[in-house]
Design an enzyme around this catalytic site. Structure first.
Site, PDB file in Angstrom:
ATOM      1  N   CYS A  25       0.842  -1.194   0.000  1.00 19.52           N
ATOM      2  CA  CYS A  25       0.000   0.000   0.000  1.00 19.52           C
ATOM      3  C   CYS A  25       0.878   1.245   0.000  1.00 19.52           C
ATOM      4  O   CYS A  25       1.914   1.295   0.645  1.00 19.52           O
ATOM      5  CB  CYS A  25      -0.975  -0.001   1.181  1.00 19.52           C
ATOM      6  SG  CYS A  25      -0.358   0.762   2.677  1.00 19.52           S
ATOM      7  N   GLU A  26       0.462   2.224  -0.793  1.00 19.22           N
ATOM      8  CA  GLU A  26       1.325   3.387  -0.962  1.00 19.22           C
ATOM      9  C   GLU A  26       1.250   4.340   0.228  1.00 19.22           C
ATOM     10  O   GLU A  26       2.017   5.292   0.303  1.00 19.22           O
ATOM     11  CB  GLU A  26       1.032   4.118  -2.275  1.00 19.22           C
ATOM     12  CG  GLU A  26      -0.308   4.778  -2.378  1.00 19.22           C
ATOM     13  CD  GLU A  26      -0.519   5.381  -3.772  1.00 19.22           C
ATOM     14  OE1 GLU A  26       0.412   5.328  -4.583  1.00 19.22           O
ATOM     15  OE2 GLU A  26      -1.619   5.878  -4.020  1.00 19.22           O
ATOM     16  N   HIS A  27       0.359   4.074   1.171  1.00 21.58           N
ATOM     17  CA  HIS A  27       0.277   4.954   2.340  1.00 21.58           C
ATOM     18  C   HIS A  27       1.205   4.499   3.466  1.00 21.58           C
ATOM     19  O   HIS A  27       1.693   5.320   4.221  1.00 21.58           O
ATOM     20  CB  HIS A  27      -1.168   5.013   2.858  1.00 21.58           C
ATOM     21  CG  HIS A  27      -2.132   5.476   1.808  1.00 21.58           C
ATOM     22  ND1 HIS A  27      -3.334   4.850   1.561  1.00 21.58           N
ATOM     23  CD2 HIS A  27      -2.051   6.495   0.928  1.00 21.58           C
ATOM     24  CE1 HIS A  27      -3.951   5.469   0.570  1.00 21.58           C
ATOM     25  NE2 HIS A  27      -3.201   6.462   0.169  1.00 21.58           N
ATOM     26  N   HIS A  28       1.409   3.187   3.596  1.00 24.49           N
ATOM     27  CA  HIS A  28       2.215   2.663   4.703  1.00 24.49           C
ATOM     28  C   HIS A  28       3.372   1.770   4.256  1.00 24.49           C
ATOM     29  O   HIS A  28       4.155   1.335   5.088  1.00 24.49           O
ATOM     30  CB  HIS A  28       1.329   1.849   5.662  1.00 24.49           C
ATOM     31  CG  HIS A  28       0.192   2.630   6.241  1.00 24.49           C
ATOM     32  ND1 HIS A  28      -1.057   2.657   5.653  1.00 24.49           N
ATOM     33  CD2 HIS A  28       0.126   3.423   7.331  1.00 24.49           C
ATOM     34  CE1 HIS A  28      -1.859   3.429   6.374  1.00 24.49           C
ATOM     35  NE2 HIS A  28      -1.167   3.904   7.384  1.00 24.49           N
ATOM     36  N   GLN A  63      -5.633  -0.265  -3.618  1.00 27.98           N
ATOM     37  CA  GLN A  63      -6.440  -1.339  -4.214  1.00 27.98           C
ATOM     38  C   GLN A  63      -7.398  -0.771  -5.266  1.00 27.98           C
ATOM     39  O   GLN A  63      -7.661  -1.404  -6.295  1.00 27.98           O
ATOM     40  CB  GLN A  63      -7.198  -2.086  -3.114  1.00 27.98           C
ATOM     41  CG  GLN A  63      -7.931  -3.306  -3.646  1.00 27.98           C
ATOM     42  CD  GLN A  63      -8.568  -4.131  -2.552  1.00 27.98           C
ATOM     43  OE1 GLN A  63      -8.006  -4.259  -1.466  1.00 27.98           O
ATOM     44  NE2 GLN A  63      -9.727  -4.685  -2.814  1.00 27.98           N
ATOM     45  N   HIS A  70      -5.589  -5.800   4.146  1.00 30.58           N
ATOM     46  CA  HIS A  70      -4.524  -4.790   4.207  1.00 30.58           C
ATOM     47  C   HIS A  70      -3.865  -4.849   5.580  1.00 30.58           C
ATOM     48  O   HIS A  70      -4.509  -4.600   6.595  1.00 30.58           O
ATOM     49  CB  HIS A  70      -5.116  -3.392   3.972  1.00 30.58           C
ATOM     50  CG  HIS A  70      -5.576  -3.191   2.563  1.00 30.58           C
ATOM     51  ND1 HIS A  70      -4.978  -2.269   1.723  1.00 30.58           N
ATOM     52  CD2 HIS A  70      -6.539  -3.809   1.848  1.00 30.58           C
ATOM     53  CE1 HIS A  70      -5.584  -2.328   0.532  1.00 30.58           C
ATOM     54  NE2 HIS A  70      -6.522  -3.247   0.587  1.00 30.58           N
ATOM     55  N   CYS A  80      -1.890  -2.869   6.893  1.00 36.76           N
ATOM     56  CA  CYS A  80      -1.865  -1.567   7.584  1.00 36.76           C
ATOM     57  C   CYS A  80      -3.148  -1.361   8.388  1.00 36.76           C
ATOM     58  O   CYS A  80      -3.200  -0.531   9.289  1.00 36.76           O
ATOM     59  CB  CYS A  80      -1.656  -0.425   6.594  1.00 36.76           C
ATOM     60  SG  CYS A  80      -2.926  -0.267   5.343  1.00 36.76           S
TER      61      CYS A  80
HETATM   62 ZN    ZN Z   1      -1.976   1.404   4.113  1.00 39.50          ZN
END
Ligand code: ZN
Length: 181
Positions: free
Chosen positions: A72-75, A113, A141, A143
């Site tokens: 995931c590009e956030h975490h 996603q 996920h 995260c």
């Molecule tokens: Zn994430």
């Protein structure tokens, strides 16, 4: 990718986290971390082989349970799940394994996603110009399950439908039925 730079940065990250990396087991951990991440972020190359739809196949082609994981590009934590891809052919059909490859193509990068679902559908539209395309991803996920809400086992479900799988009621209904079976 700059493997040496990534190794140095991983060593710095681990030390900033207060971890003592001076043991036989941990000495090469920064290099292993860097190699693991570059492996997970390197897109595979493959030939998107397509064929004439010589027999005039006119039903849905559905490939289910294609396993994938992405980051995931956030975490930069993994999300892990399965893809279902369907298309209604027009003049071209695609080698079935390519449907698994296209999932890998978009999985091995920093992702959301939602975006990945659409990118897979766009790829099929571009390569095949089919009558319709449907893509569904279901994934856990990490995260969301290992930190934050700690919702272990929660599954995120995303779909996108194009062409007749969006607009033609009969085809759309068939696709929905296939998804729930
Ligand atoms: Zn994430």
């Amino acid at each position: 990718m700059d493997l040496e730079g990534a190794t140095a940065a991983a060593a710095q990250l681990l030390s900033a986290l207060g971890l003592d990396m001076d043991s036989d087991h941990r000495r090469d951990t920064p290099a292993r971390m860097a190699r693991a991440l570059t492996e997970m972020l390197r897109a595979p190359s493959f030939e998107p082989t397509t064929f004439d739809n010589a027999g005039g196949y006119d039903e849905l082609v559905v490939v289910d349970r294609i396993p994938f994981f992405s980051l995931c590009e956030h975490h930069v934590l993994p999300f892990i799940g399965e893809a279902t891809i369907a298309y209604a052919p027009k003049d071209r059909i695609v080698g079935l394994s390519k449907l698994a490859w296209v999932v890998q193509l978009y999985a091995r990068r920093l992702q959301t996603q939602e975006a990945m679902t659409q990118q897979i559908a766009d790829w099929l539209v571009e390569q095949l110009d089919p009558k319709g395309v449907g893509v569904r991803l279901r994934a856990e996920h990490l995260c969301m399950s290992l930190r934050g809400a700690r919702a272990i086992g929660a599954v995120t479900d995303t779909t996108t439908n194009r062409g007749v799988l969006a607009d033609d009621p009969a085809r759309r209904e068939e696709w929905q039925r296939r998804l729930s079976s």
